[in-house]
Design an enzyme around this catalytic site. Sequence first.
Site, PDB file in Angstrom:
ATOM      1  N   GLY A 236       0.820  -1.208   0.000  1.00  0.00           N
ATOM      2  CA  GLY A 236       0.000   0.000   0.000  1.00  0.00           C
ATOM      3  C   GLY A 236       0.849   1.250   0.000  1.00  0.00           C
ATOM      4  O   GLY A 236       1.911   1.288  -0.623  1.00  0.00           O
TER       5      GLY A 236
ATOM      6  N   GLU B 181       5.622  -3.255   0.695  1.00  0.00           N
ATOM      7  CA  GLU B 181       5.732  -2.822  -0.705  1.00  0.00           C
ATOM      8  C   GLU B 181       4.912  -1.555  -0.820  1.00  0.00           C
ATOM      9  O   GLU B 181       3.687  -1.596  -0.762  1.00  0.00           O
ATOM     10  CB  GLU B 181       5.242  -3.925  -1.645  1.00  0.00           C
ATOM     11  CG  GLU B 181       5.729  -3.737  -3.070  1.00  0.00           C
ATOM     12  CD  GLU B 181       4.906  -2.731  -3.851  1.00  0.00           C
ATOM     13  OE1 GLU B 181       5.296  -1.531  -3.884  1.00  0.00           O
ATOM     14  OE2 GLU B 181       3.885  -3.135  -4.404  1.00  0.00           O
ATOM     15  N   LEU B 182       5.601  -0.405  -0.975  1.00  0.00           N
ATOM     16  CA  LEU B 182       4.966   0.889  -0.756  1.00  0.00           C
ATOM     17  C   LEU B 182       4.986   1.798  -1.980  1.00  0.00           C
ATOM     18  O   LEU B 182       4.855   3.018  -1.849  1.00  0.00           O
ATOM     19  CB  LEU B 182       5.655   1.595   0.433  1.00  0.00           C
ATOM     20  CG  LEU B 182       5.730   0.772   1.717  1.00  0.00           C
ATOM     21  CD1 LEU B 182       6.405   1.568   2.816  1.00  0.00           C
ATOM     22  CD2 LEU B 182       4.359   0.308   2.166  1.00  0.00           C
TER      23      LEU B 182
ATOM     24  N   CYS C 197       1.925   0.331  -8.890  1.00  0.00           N
ATOM     25  CA  CYS C 197       3.118   0.808  -8.187  1.00  0.00           C
ATOM     26  C   CYS C 197       4.304   0.992  -9.124  1.00  0.00           C
ATOM     27  O   CYS C 197       5.233   1.743  -8.805  1.00  0.00           O
ATOM     28  CB  CYS C 197       3.503  -0.182  -7.088  1.00  0.00           C
ATOM     29  SG  CYS C 197       2.281  -0.321  -5.773  1.00  0.00           S
TER      30      CYS C 197
ATOM     31  N   GLU D 146       4.429   9.706  -5.712  1.00  0.00           N
ATOM     32  CA  GLU D 146       3.806   8.678  -6.549  1.00  0.00           C
ATOM     33  C   GLU D 146       2.440   9.186  -7.006  1.00  0.00           C
ATOM     34  O   GLU D 146       1.553   9.406  -6.181  1.00  0.00           O
ATOM     35  CB  GLU D 146       3.649   7.383  -5.762  1.00  0.00           C
ATOM     36  CG  GLU D 146       3.005   6.262  -6.566  1.00  0.00           C
ATOM     37  CD  GLU D 146       2.817   4.998  -5.749  1.00  0.00           C
ATOM     38  OE1 GLU D 146       2.939   3.907  -6.333  1.00  0.00           O
ATOM     39  OE2 GLU D 146       2.540   5.084  -4.543  1.00  0.00           O
TER      40      GLU D 146
END
Length: 477
Positions: free
Chosen positions: A229, A248-249, A284, A378
Site C-alpha cells: 500500500g 511494498e509501498l 506501483c 507517486e
Amino acid sequence: MSAATRPCYIANRPWQGDAWLDVRDKYAGEVTCRVAVPDQAAIERAIAAAAKACAPMRAFKPWARQAVLQHCVQRFDERRDELAMALCIEAGKPIKDAAGEVTRLIETFRIAAEEAVRINGETLNLEIAARLDGYRGYTQRVPLGPLAFITPFNFPLNLVAHKVAPAIAAGCPFVLKPSEKTPLGALLIGEILAETDLPEGAFSILPLEGSHAAPLVEDERFKLLSFTGGQVGWELKQRAGRKKVTLELGGNAACIVDADQGPKLDRIVQRLVFGAFYQSGQSCISVQRIYAHRDVYAPLRERLVAATRALKAGDPKQPDTFLGPMIDEAAAERLHGWIEEARAAGARLLCGGTRRGNMLEATLMEDVPRTAKVNRLEVFGPFALLEPFDAIDEAFAKVNDSDYGLQAGIFTDRLGHALRAWNELEQGGVIVNDVPSFRVDNMPYGGVKRSGLGREGVRCAIEDMTELRLMVIREDF
C-alpha cells in the site's frame, strides 16, 4: 452482477453479522454488492483460530498443500469470466486488463503449487578444522506461524495471491484484510479456499476499514505482517512490535530511452503508453518519469502524444476500452490538483489534464519542475512526464533523484549502459528494453528507499514465511 450480499470468512467458514460494506461499480457509481464486515469479537475469533491452526498447518504435508493450490488453479480457471467481471466492477479495471489479472492469479497459484514441494534445506560442511572432525550440519525450513496480510485496491486478485498462495505453500495460517474499496476478489478466493481440506483456522478474510485493522498490525500472535500500500506502511512497521515486516509501498518509476533507439521508437512508444496508462496508471510500477536522449526526444514526444490522445476511455466493461475510471473521485481530484499545480509552476501540458468525476484523461507534461508533486511523489494515476538528457550519467542521476526505488526501465542497445543501469540505479529491479511496469510472478519484487522493505515473488515470500532450523550431528560420539 446483481446487488447481493456476500459473507466474509472466519476460520475457513463463511460468516456474517449485522454490519455491511457497500461495494460500488466504480464506473456506474451504483451499489453492486454488500459484504459482511466483522466486529471486534469476530476479529478475535479469526486471530485465535489462526494461532490454534499453527500445529495442524505445520503437519499438513507438502503434497497436501500442493493439492489445495492445484484445486484453486482449477477453480479459478473454471470461474475466469466471473472473476474478471468482479474486477471490472469493483476496481473499474478494463475488462481486458481484468482478464489478464485472472491469468496472473492462476499463474501465481500454479507457481506456489510447484514451490510447495521443494522447500528444501541444505547440508553444511562443518569440518572446517581438525577439532570439528565428525560434525555435520543440516538445515530445514519450518513455517513461521500465523501471518497478517493487508492488501490494496489496485490488484484485488493478484496482490492477494502473492500473499495467500505462498502462505499455503509454506504451511502458515493467515488473516487477510483486503482493501475495503475492492473486497470481492479476495472473498471469491476465500470461497474457493473453503472448498478445500485446509485445517480449520488456516485462513480468515476480513474486509475491514483500515481504522479497524489495528489487531492485524499489533497482535503479537502474528509472526509476520505483510503490507502492500502507501507510505502509512512505515507507521505500521513501528507499531508491529517484534514480528517480521514486509512492505511494498509504491514508487515513481522512471524509464530511460537511450540515444541509439531512434529506429525502435514506435515499439518503445507502444510500451510506454502501456506502462504509463495501463489500468489508469494505478500501479506501483506505472511509468511516471520518461527520460529520453536529446537525439530522440522530439520524435519520441510527437509519437507519444499522438498515441496517448488515441487511447479510448470510458466504460471498462467494453472490450475496446483502454482507460477506465480511477478508484474514486477523491483520487482523481487529488491528481488533477497536482497537475494544475505543476502547470502553475511552469510545466507544459502536452495532452490530457481534464477530469470528469473519477475519469481523468491520460496526461503528458514536460518542463516539470523538480519540486512538483507529480515529479517527487507517486501519482498513482494516468500521468507521465517527459524530460530530455544529454549523457547517460545525467539520465542515471535523474532516475536516482527520487525518494523511491521500486523498478526502473532502460531502452538501450549498449550492453555497457544496461550493466551500468543495473549497477548504479538505486532500484529493487532494472528492466532492460522494456518498461518498469513489467513483472513476472516468480521474480523477486520489491524496492528500496521509500518503496519498501523485503521482496515478494513466490519463492522470496515463502522464504520470509519460513525460518531456518539447524541440526548438528556429531557422528563419532
